[in-house]
Structures are given as C-alpha cells and as structure tokens.
Write an enzyme that holds these catalytic residues in place. Sequence first.
Site, PDB file in Angstrom:
ATOM      1  N   TYR A 157       0.836  -1.215   0.000  1.00  0.00           N
ATOM      2  CA  TYR A 157       0.000   0.000   0.000  1.00  0.00           C
ATOM      3  C   TYR A 157       0.868   1.260   0.000  1.00  0.00           C
ATOM      4  CZ  TYR A 157      -3.727   3.132   1.785  1.00  0.00           C
ATOM      5  OH  TYR A 157      -4.646   4.152   1.979  1.00  0.00           O
ATOM      6  N   LYS A 194       1.133   4.171  -2.834  1.00  0.00           N
ATOM      7  CA  LYS A 194       0.813   5.572  -2.527  1.00  0.00           C
ATOM      8  C   LYS A 194       2.013   6.479  -2.797  1.00  0.00           C
ATOM      9  CE  LYS A 194      -3.466   4.987  -1.229  1.00  0.00           C
ATOM     10  NZ  LYS A 194      -4.542   5.389  -2.161  1.00  0.00           N
TER      11      LYS A 194
HETATM   12  P1  NDP Z   1     -13.367   2.810   1.254  1.00  0.00           P
HETATM   13  O1  NDP Z   1     -12.947   1.400   1.461  1.00  0.00           O
HETATM   14  O2  NDP Z   1     -14.483   3.387   2.055  1.00  0.00           O
HETATM   15  O3  NDP Z   1     -13.682   3.079  -0.294  1.00  0.00           O
HETATM   16  C1  NDP Z   1     -12.868   2.571  -1.307  1.00  0.00           C
HETATM   17  C2  NDP Z   1     -13.486   2.949  -2.627  1.00  0.00           C
HETATM   18  O4  NDP Z   1     -12.690   2.430  -3.707  1.00  0.00           O
HETATM   19  C3  NDP Z   1     -14.879   2.383  -2.808  1.00  0.00           C
HETATM   20  O5  NDP Z   1     -15.657   3.330  -3.471  1.00  0.00           O
HETATM   21  C4  NDP Z   1     -14.644   1.159  -3.663  1.00  0.00           C
HETATM   22  O6  NDP Z   1     -15.818   0.830  -4.376  1.00  0.00           O
HETATM   23  C5  NDP Z   1     -13.547   1.674  -4.574  1.00  0.00           C
HETATM   24  N1  NDP Z   1     -12.756   0.630  -5.209  1.00  0.00           N
HETATM   25  C6  NDP Z   1     -12.003  -0.329  -4.629  1.00  0.00           C
HETATM   26  N2  NDP Z   1     -11.429  -1.118  -5.543  1.00  0.00           N
HETATM   27  C7  NDP Z   1     -11.834  -0.638  -6.750  1.00  0.00           C
HETATM   28  C8  NDP Z   1     -11.573  -1.021  -8.097  1.00  0.00           C
HETATM   29  N3  NDP Z   1     -10.792  -2.057  -8.398  1.00  0.00           N
HETATM   30  N4  NDP Z   1     -12.152  -0.302  -9.098  1.00  0.00           N
HETATM   31  C9  NDP Z   1     -12.945   0.749  -8.801  1.00  0.00           C
HETATM   32  N5  NDP Z   1     -13.226   1.165  -7.567  1.00  0.00           N
HETATM   33  C10 NDP Z   1     -12.670   0.468  -6.548  1.00  0.00           C
HETATM   34  O7  NDP Z   1     -12.042   3.630   1.473  1.00  0.00           O
HETATM   35  P2  NDP Z   1     -11.736   5.172   1.758  1.00  0.00           P
HETATM   36  O8  NDP Z   1     -12.849   6.044   1.340  1.00  0.00           O
HETATM   37  O9  NDP Z   1     -11.209   5.249   3.124  1.00  0.00           O
HETATM   38  O10 NDP Z   1     -10.488   5.343   0.777  1.00  0.00           O
HETATM   39  C11 NDP Z   1     -10.515   6.151  -0.391  1.00  0.00           C
HETATM   40  C12 NDP Z   1      -9.078   6.422  -0.765  1.00  0.00           C
HETATM   41  O11 NDP Z   1      -8.453   7.127   0.293  1.00  0.00           O
HETATM   42  C13 NDP Z   1      -8.248   5.154  -0.993  1.00  0.00           C
HETATM   43  O12 NDP Z   1      -7.374   5.369  -2.077  1.00  0.00           O
HETATM   44  C14 NDP Z   1      -7.471   5.036   0.295  1.00  0.00           C
HETATM   45  O13 NDP Z   1      -6.263   4.335   0.101  1.00  0.00           O
HETATM   46  C15 NDP Z   1      -7.252   6.482   0.641  1.00  0.00           C
HETATM   47  N6  NDP Z   1      -6.943   6.733   2.043  1.00  0.00           N
HETATM   48  C16 NDP Z   1      -7.821   6.416   3.034  1.00  0.00           C
HETATM   49  C17 NDP Z   1      -7.497   6.683   4.355  1.00  0.00           C
HETATM   50  C18 NDP Z   1      -8.401   6.384   5.502  1.00  0.00           C
HETATM   51  O14 NDP Z   1      -7.948   6.511   6.654  1.00  0.00           O
HETATM   52  N7  NDP Z   1      -9.632   5.985   5.289  1.00  0.00           N
HETATM   53  C19 NDP Z   1      -6.211   7.293   4.700  1.00  0.00           C
HETATM   54  C20 NDP Z   1      -5.379   7.604   3.568  1.00  0.00           C
HETATM   55  C21 NDP Z   1      -5.752   7.322   2.302  1.00  0.00           C
HETATM   56  P3  NDP Z   1     -16.249  -0.692  -4.686  1.00  0.00           P
HETATM   57  O15 NDP Z   1     -15.823  -1.533  -3.522  1.00  0.00           O
HETATM   58  O16 NDP Z   1     -17.719  -0.653  -4.915  1.00  0.00           O
HETATM   59  O17 NDP Z   1     -15.507  -1.018  -5.936  1.00  0.00           O
END
Ligand code: NDP
Length: 227
Positions: free
Chosen positions: A135, A139
């Site tokens: 991860y 990033k």
């Molecule tokens: P969530 O797990 O709540 O959401 C992840 C999102 O990514 C969902 O909408 C999911 O939709 C989508 N997704 C996952 N795999 C795929 C794929 N192969 N194709 C298309 N869409 C995909 O996570 P967060 O909202 O927390 O995370 C959003 C971003 O922020 C990520 O990149 C994460 O790494 C980053 N982030 C989050 C942090 C946190 O503390 N929450 C901290 C730092 C960064 P679906 O499953 O329907 O495909």
Amino acid sequence: MVTGGNRGIGAAVVERFLAGGHKVAALSRGGTAPDGALGIACDVSDAAQVEAAFAAAEAAHGPVGILVANAGITRDGLLLRMSEDAWRQVIDVNLTGSFLVARRAVKSMLRAKWGRIVFTGSVVGLYGNAGQANYTAAKAGLVGLARSLTREYGARGITANVVAPGFITTDMTADLPDDAVAKSLAAIPAGRFGDPAEVAAAVEFLTQAAYVSGAVLPVDGGMGMGH
Ligand code: NDP
C-alpha cells in the site's frame, strides 16, 4: 470523475462537487453513486473497463475536466508474509488504476487546454507503515506519477496533485483492531480521526488552485509532519 466515488472519501468528494454545481460521474466496481451523480461500474485496474467508463461519462456529461483518482484497497501483512497476489492486487488498483484513468483523462484535457487531476495518496506513502509495504509503495508511486504529469503537461493548463489523508473514518478503517486504533490516535496531534468531508475540501482546493501542481497536501491532523 471520481473513482471510488460510491462511499467513504470518494463519496464526500462527489457530494462536494455536486454542491458546487458540477456534473459528476462516480466509478466503483458496484456502480452505485450518491444521489445526483452518474454511477458507473468500473474496475479501475482493467484498461478496457476504464475506456468504457470514460465513454459512458463523456456521453452523459461531456469530456472529463476534473479527475479525482481515489479508488483504493488494502491487503495488509508484514513483508515476509506478503503474497505476490496481495502485492500485485494493491499495486494494480491503487497505482495502475490511477495511471489508467489519468492517461485516459489527459487526452481530453489536452484538447481543452485545461485539466485538474488529484490522486488520493496517503500519509503513509511518505511516512511508511509496518504491514503495508504494498500500500505504501503504491501511494508513494502516486507522488512520482503526479510530479511527472506536472512536468509533462504543466505548460498545457493541466495540474496534478496528491492529497495525503491521515486516519479518516471510513469502511477502510472500520475494522482495525483496537490497539492499532489507539496507536494511530496517539500519533495524531489533532487528537482525533478525520472526516471524509475534510479531505473533500482539500481536494476541491487543489482543483481550484491553478498554480499548485506536483504538490502533496496532507490532511492528517499533523500526523505526518516533516515527511
Ligand atoms: P473505502 O474502502 O471506504 O472506499 C474505497 C473505494 O474504492 C470504494 O468506493 C470502492 O468501491 C472503490 N474501489 C475499490 N477497488 C476498486 C476497483 N478495483 N475499481 C474501482 N473502484 C474500486 O475507502 P476510503 O474512502 O477510506 O479510501 C478512499 C481512498 O483514500 C483510498 O485510495 C485510500 O487508500 C485512501 N486513504 C484512506 C485513508 C483512511 O484513513 N480511510 C487514509 C489515507 C488514504 P467498490 O468496492 O464498490 O468497488
């Protein structure tokens, strides 16, 4: 266009842009979207699905001017126990998926001589994190990607930046063990976790700031200071 726009940080970004009067396409594997956005089913790690998603978004809304490459997953584990599958899957979605949507978006942005790309990175991309080699590498890769795009297309009205959230309350962080949560909290000067809407506000800023490009904007309550 917001990838991973159906929940968590992505949904907050979608809602912020809808409130600002934008037409928004939200991509996710499930294809659902917040009310008012166009939901498109797309696995961002698959180039053919990305192409089809852009075609659908363009048919409904016209060319993509703002891209928020936010879809991301985790498959944590210490390096010695990390399978190649866990490595590849996280790189495929978080890094290659961002490359695929950015490459497609830049085409129409060049024609428009204007474009905004924001990648959702993470505080741990520069800080590192035990148990997240896949991860954090993905990033950190987004920083290089944004900076290379800035050098390639900066003179063509296109900016590319990284927003680097810290610990944000979403599904991704919902299942962490209590000791991991306590340890994270102790490392955050703000003394609390962040809200998706606080990340969305920073994303919106990056899309409005014409002279900010190749930047990494932390939204982490001070957790990553100096990195
Ligand atoms: P969530 O797990 O709540 O959401 C992840 C999102 O990514 C969902 O909408 C999911 O939709 C989508 N997704 C996952 N795999 C795929 C794929 N192969 N194709 C298309 N869409 C995909 O996570 P967060 O909202 O927390 O995370 C959003 C971003 O922020 C990520 O990149 C994460 O790494 C980053 N982030 C989050 C942090 C946190 O503390 N929450 C901290 C730092 C960064 P679906 O499953 O329907 O495909």
